[in-house]
Design an enzyme around this catalytic site. Structure first.
Site, PDB file in Angstrom:
ATOM      1  N   GLU A 266     -19.051  -8.622 -31.269  1.00 12.29           N
ATOM      2  CA  GLU A 266     -18.375  -7.520 -31.960  1.00 12.29           C
ATOM      3  C   GLU A 266     -18.518  -6.202 -31.210  1.00 12.29           C
ATOM      4  O   GLU A 266     -17.659  -5.334 -31.310  1.00 12.29           O
ATOM      5  CB  GLU A 266     -18.935  -7.368 -33.376  1.00 12.29           C
ATOM      6  CG  GLU A 266     -18.373  -8.359 -34.364  1.00 12.29           C
ATOM      7  CD  GLU A 266     -18.666  -7.988 -35.798  1.00 12.29           C
ATOM      8  OE1 GLU A 266     -18.031  -8.561 -36.686  1.00 12.29           O
ATOM      9  OE2 GLU A 266     -19.543  -7.132 -36.044  1.00 12.29           O
ATOM     10  N   HIS A 287     -28.754 -32.448 -21.683  1.00 15.31           N
ATOM     11  CA  HIS A 287     -28.209 -33.803 -21.569  1.00 15.31           C
ATOM     12  C   HIS A 287     -26.725 -33.853 -21.914  1.00 15.31           C
ATOM     13  O   HIS A 287     -26.150 -34.941 -22.075  1.00 15.31           O
ATOM     14  CB  HIS A 287     -29.003 -34.758 -22.465  1.00 15.31           C
ATOM     15  CG  HIS A 287     -30.435 -34.883 -22.060  1.00 15.31           C
ATOM     16  ND1 HIS A 287     -30.918 -35.901 -21.272  1.00 15.31           N
ATOM     17  CD2 HIS A 287     -31.491 -34.079 -22.313  1.00 15.31           C
ATOM     18  CE1 HIS A 287     -32.219 -35.738 -21.070  1.00 15.31           C
ATOM     19  NE2 HIS A 287     -32.592 -34.634 -21.691  1.00 15.31           N
ATOM     20  N   LYS A 388      -8.146 -10.445 -41.623  1.00 12.69           N
ATOM     21  CA  LYS A 388      -8.208 -10.145 -43.056  1.00 12.69           C
ATOM     22  C   LYS A 388      -6.829  -9.722 -43.567  1.00 12.69           C
ATOM     23  O   LYS A 388      -6.419 -10.102 -44.668  1.00 12.69           O
ATOM     24  CB  LYS A 388      -9.234  -9.043 -43.315  1.00 12.69           C
ATOM     25  CG  LYS A 388     -10.671  -9.428 -43.003  1.00 12.69           C
ATOM     26  CD  LYS A 388     -11.622  -8.274 -43.269  1.00 12.69           C
ATOM     27  CE  LYS A 388     -13.051  -8.637 -42.901  1.00 12.69           C
ATOM     28  NZ  LYS A 388     -13.995  -7.504 -43.128  1.00 12.69           N
TER      29      LYS A 388
END
Length: 399
Positions: A266, A287, A388
């Protein structure tokens, strides 16, 4: 104690003259930070507020079965990552704290409501604006659950609000229903809010926040190291290392790296700039992802966060397993460096409340400096608002 090595396994990847040029601007950026309006996180917390937090934490422990913290992003990651670092892997006997509001999964919320049905629980709702979608919906569902269990006049005993001091829907509820409340200061953004009641209240229930606060402000002495870290990251970015991989060797630090992802993501990710933060847990990911790091596209560098000593002594063929782990840490750094991956090292002598809190302040400082070096505002997040707005638009179209 926290130690840093930003150069041994990275200095061959950038020009030292470029480094010195940026380092000579340190005082300029320190002054820029001091004069910024969003830096209350650098100032000492009020002692009376700390006492109030402790008193409220005792009230919660003495009157309820569990605490449900409702928040998302900067409203929860600080305390949640801290708790996960110190709670036992098994047989956790700490007072139960549940985090909600981080997902709108019907499965999770349904099972949470069923679980809480027979619990005498307290809610701590954390949102600066009071209008964060996930928090708002979760709070409504949990408050309805409380209403089914208790009389309206008793709800104030079960609800604690942490929000803006003056504005927002949650502050309106505090005024209307006389709920217990704490303030998130206007001059502290969510991802920099660790040293506020948003995080200190949940932490005070199971941990000594005096030690946490002392450790946090001890990070002030690391301003030079924080700036050095910001410079090295910036120079590596300019050399095509656009991803930072936070590497840990202790699984309990997994959510600490989630906090780091938000902090740097951010802070820097604006104007098509910034370093993309990711994380790996070693030795597990050696791995799998380890193959890419060793021989794949050379777009990343690593910041290794290691704990040198452990209070838990396990022996394998006459060798302390912790010493064995440190050998692996050093060997992997050397191997990845040979594979053209720069490695920066951060080492705690032990995992303690003070050390981790010190690192939080260190990383906050460095993130702020990094934002300045990218010439972006370190304390806003305008891009978060776009999704939003799209959600609100879609909801209006659907309903």
């Amino acid at each position: 104690m926290v130690k840093f090595d930003f150069f041994t396994y990275s200095k061959s990847f950038f020009n030292i003259e470029e480094y010195n040029s940026l380092y000579n601007k340190k005082n300029y950026y320190i002054e820029k930070l001091k004069n910024n309006a969003m830096t209350a996180w650098t100032k000492e917390i009020d002692n009376d507020l700390v006492s109030e937090i402790k008193t409220t934490a005792e009230y919660i422990k003495n009157n309820f079965d569990c605490l449900v913290v409702v928040g998302i992003g900067g409203s929860y990651l600080g305390s949640y990552s801290f708790m996960n670092a110190f709670k036992p892997y098994f047989n956790n006997q700490n007072f139960e704290i549940i985090y909600a509001g981080t997902t709108l999964s019907s499965k999770y919320l349904d099972e949470l409501l069923i679980y809480l049905n027979n619990k005498n629980f307290c809610l701590n709702v954390i949102s600066k604006s009071g209008d964060t979608l996930e928090t708002k919906i979760t709070y409504k569902l949990l408050k309805d659950a409380l209403k089914r269990k208790y009389k309206e006049e008793d709800l104030a005993k079960h609800i604690i609000i942490t929000s803006d001091k003056q504005s927002g829907s949650l502050r309106e509820e505090v005024t209307k229903y006389n709920y217990k409340s704490f303030e998130i200061p206007k001059d502290i953004g969510g991802r920099y809010s660790f040293i506020t009641p948003a995080h200190l209240l949940p932490l005070a229930i199971n941990y000594n926040i005096d030690l946490i606060i002392d450790g946090y402000y001890d990070g002030k002495r690391l301003i030079d190291e924080a700036y050095q870290y910001a410079i090295v990251r910036n120079l590596l970015f300019k050399k095509g290392k656009v991803i930072e991989n936070f590497c840990i060797y202790e699984e309990s630090l997994s959510y600490f790296t989630e906090w780091l992802k938000q902090l740097f993501g951010e802070t820097e990710g604006k104007n098509e700039l910034g370093i993309f933060p990711t994380s790996t847990l070693f030795t597990r990911d050696l791995h799998s992802i380890g193959q890419f790091i060793q021989e794949g596209n050379k777009i990343l560098f690593e910041t290794v966060i290691n704990i040198k000593n452990s209070k838990n002594y396990i022996e394998y063929q006459g060798i302390n397993l912790n010493s064995f782990n440190n050998i692996i840490v050093n060997s992997v750094i050397k191997a990845h460096h040979k594979g053209n991956t720069p490695c920066l090292e951060i080492e705690m002598d032990e995992l303690t409340l003070e050390n981790l809190a010190t690192l939080i302040y260190f990383f906050e400082l460095s993130a702020a400096f990094s934002g300045f070096l990218f010439d972006v505002d370190p304390f806003n997040q305008p891009g978060v608002e776009i999704y939003k707005q799209e959600i609100k638009k879609s909801l209006n179209e659907e309903f």
